[in-house]
Design an enzyme around this catalytic site. Structure first.
Site, mmCIF file in Angstrom:
data_model
loop_
_atom_site.group_PDB
_atom_site.id
_atom_site.type_symbol
_atom_site.label_atom_id
_atom_site.label_comp_id
_atom_site.label_asym_id
_atom_site.label_seq_id
_atom_site.Cartn_x
_atom_site.Cartn_y
_atom_site.Cartn_z
ATOM 1 N N TYR A 134 0.922 -0.623 0.271
ATOM 2 C CA TYR A 134 0.395 -0.083 -0.262
ATOM 3 C C TYR A 134 0.714 0.936 0.114
ATOM 4 O O TYR A 134 0.232 2.323 0.478
ATOM 5 C CB TYR A 134 -0.922 0.213 2.068
ATOM 6 C CG TYR A 134 -2.558 -0.651 0.846
ATOM 7 C CD1 TYR A 134 -2.073 -1.913 0.506
ATOM 8 C CD2 TYR A 134 -3.597 -0.179 1.996
ATOM 9 C CE1 TYR A 134 -3.078 -2.443 0.236
ATOM 10 C CE2 TYR A 134 -4.560 -1.044 1.387
ATOM 11 C CZ TYR A 134 -4.491 -2.512 1.099
ATOM 12 O OH TYR A 134 -5.289 -3.024 0.929
ATOM 13 N N LYS A 201 2.074 -13.628 6.238
ATOM 14 C CA LYS A 201 2.387 -14.174 5.596
ATOM 15 C C LYS A 201 3.510 -14.602 5.424
ATOM 16 O O LYS A 201 3.918 -15.509 4.224
ATOM 17 C CB LYS A 201 1.515 -13.757 3.746
ATOM 18 C CG LYS A 201 0.964 -14.478 3.076
ATOM 19 C CD LYS A 201 0.222 -15.812 3.842
ATOM 20 C CE LYS A 201 -0.075 -16.950 2.335
ATOM 21 N NZ LYS A 201 -1.008 -17.807 3.020
ATOM 22 N N ASP A 251 -4.151 -16.982 5.970
ATOM 23 C CA ASP A 251 -4.448 -17.249 5.526
ATOM 24 C C ASP A 251 -6.156 -18.144 6.595
ATOM 25 O O ASP A 251 -7.213 -18.130 6.936
ATOM 26 C CB ASP A 251 -4.865 -18.079 4.234
ATOM 27 C CG ASP A 251 -3.491 -19.133 4.831
ATOM 28 O OD1 ASP A 251 -2.695 -18.503 4.959
ATOM 29 O OD2 ASP A 251 -3.171 -19.957 3.709
ATOM 30 N N ASP A 275 -6.034 -4.526 6.274
ATOM 31 C CA ASP A 275 -7.346 -3.863 5.570
ATOM 32 C C ASP A 275 -8.590 -5.366 5.075
ATOM 33 O O ASP A 275 -9.426 -4.427 5.476
ATOM 34 C CB ASP A 275 -6.776 -3.910 4.391
ATOM 35 C CG ASP A 275 -7.858 -2.716 3.474
ATOM 36 O OD1 ASP A 275 -8.424 -2.445 4.261
ATOM 37 O OD2 ASP A 275 -7.465 -2.369 2.252
#
Ligand code: NAI
Length: 385
Positions: A134, A201, A251, A275
């Site tokens: 971002y 992640k 996840d 987000d």
């Protein structure tokens, strides 16, 4: 005693939700401090109102004042059409280095939700606000920049990048990761919460997301070693009174949030994961309409309604002021007035229990009586006095 709070009205439904919010916050503070504390509301111009009055969507005076402010609260700001600033919200975040986006998420009894046990969700999300994909470093496919960058990575580093790729860059630093996780741990300690979970992640993106995880554990060990313990080392004997530091792959965290939400309390996440999970968790407890939020630097706490300007509802006196009110309650807590904050929250809970709510909430409830934004405000006011 007067406490200065800078406020930005905001566009669209901003004026309507403020008409309700200010009197309720004032009354709650008055009632819980026997009138000893008051808010000195000082308006700062931004958005359409600022354009009307000064010609600029983000006047220098607003920026200069916020540079020295410690507490401010804003309504929603529309994205200016016709160039200049890409987004006022992004401009504010970047100008004031508001690196932590903080969103508490819990269910309000009576609000309809898509899950069976929304009451098990009680989490506070700390999302890093300044880095990650971002950061805005992105080049369109076929541009000179993307071609040059692709060629450089292929030729110099042997990177496997297809011709004509669009390329985005994901910078993540130890500095920014540590300060975000530090804030999350401090929050857990200050509020007596049981755990902080680093969500990443890092199994795939080993140096960026994996770095976030490692730096998070580092800051816990080095700066909070006596009051935190990593989950893997925790036993019932050695972890009493300590904040447990966990980590989860992003996840898997989405599954956990649905299956075992009560195992999680404070979450610390990089920008993109943060987000995604903010909206997913908000949906789990009944939508974004009531979600409060704040963005913090080391010196400024900027509280905000998390929804947008709701242009189709603007001017109709039907907007739900819940998000701004709950952000105001967070602000009162931050300013050292937890009883006032509770009073505001309880008033909203009571109005929901009585099923007198704004049309957006009434539409989701059985036998509810929809009331206007103004009337909802009057009901709340009668409950906090
Ligand atoms: P939005 O949040 O304004 O509206 C989405 C939907 O939710 C609409 O149906 C709207 O009527 C409804 N809604 C939102 N808040 C509500 C409330 N308090 N009471 C009742 N209904 C409500 O999102 P949208 O339409 O994508 O964006 C509109 C404008 O707001 C854009 O210019 C966008 O850039 C800006 N925006 C600003 C934000 C901020 O200042 N933090 C956040 C999101 C969008």
């Amino acid at each position: 005693m007067k406490h200065t709070v800078y406020w930005i009205e905001g566009d669209g439904i901003g004026p309507e939700i403020w008409n309700v919010t200010r009197p309720v916050l004032d009354a709650a503070l008055k009632a819980t401090t026997q009138g000893e504390h008051e808010i000195n509301w000082v308006e700062l111009l931004a958005g359409e109102k600022a354009v009307r009055l000064t010609g600029s969507p983000l006047p220098q005076e607003t920026l200069d004042t916020l540079a020295t402010a410690s507490v401010a609260i804003k309504g929603p700001l529309g994205t200016p059409v016709g160039g200049g600033i890409r987004s006022l919200n992004v401009a504010l975040r970047q100008t004031f280095d508001l690196y932590a986006c903080i969103r508490p998420v819990s269910w309000f009894q009576g609000i309809s939700t898509p899950v069976k046990h929304p009451e098990r969700v009680n989490m506070v999300i700390f999302r890093e606000n300044t880095e990650d994909v971002y950061a805005g470093i992105e080049y369109a496919a076929g541009t000179e920049q993307a071609e040059k960058l692709g060629a450089f990575l292929r030729d110099e580093f042997g990177a496997n990048i297809r011709e004509a790729s669009a390329i985005g860059i994901k910078p993540m630093t130890e500095f920014a990761s540590r300060r975000l996780v530090r804030r999350a741990i401090q929050y857990a300690l200050d509020n007596g919460l049981p755990s902080v979970t680093i969500v990443h992640k890092g199994n795939i993106m080993k140096f960026t997301e994996g770095g976030f995880r490692a730096w998070g554990y580092d800051v816990a060990r080095e700066e909070f070693g006596d009051v935190t313990i990593p989950e893997k080392e925790a036993t019932p004997e050695n972890s009493a009174g300590k904040v447990i530091i966990k980590d989860r792959i992003a996840d898997a965290m989405f599954q956990e949030a649905l299956i075992r939400p009560d195992q999680y309390s404070v979450l610390a996440l990089p920008n993109l994961n943060g987000d995604y999970i903010s909206d997913a968790l908000a949906a789990q407890v009944g939508g974004l309409g009531m979600a409060p939020g704040m963005n913090m630097s080391d010196t400024l706490a900027l509280f905000e309604a998390t929804h947008g300007t709701a242009p189709t509802a603007a001017g109709k006196d039907i907007a739900n002021p819940g998000s701004l009110l709950l952000s105001g309650a967070l602000m009162l807590r931050h300013m050292g007035f937890p009883e006032a904050a509770e009073k505001v929250k309880n008033a909203i809970l009571a109005a929901i229990a009585e099923k007198t709510v704004t049309p957006d909430l009434a539409a989701e409830m059985e036998n509810a009586r929809p009331v206007s934004c103004t009337e909802f405000g009057k009901i709340l006011l009668s409950k906090v006095q």
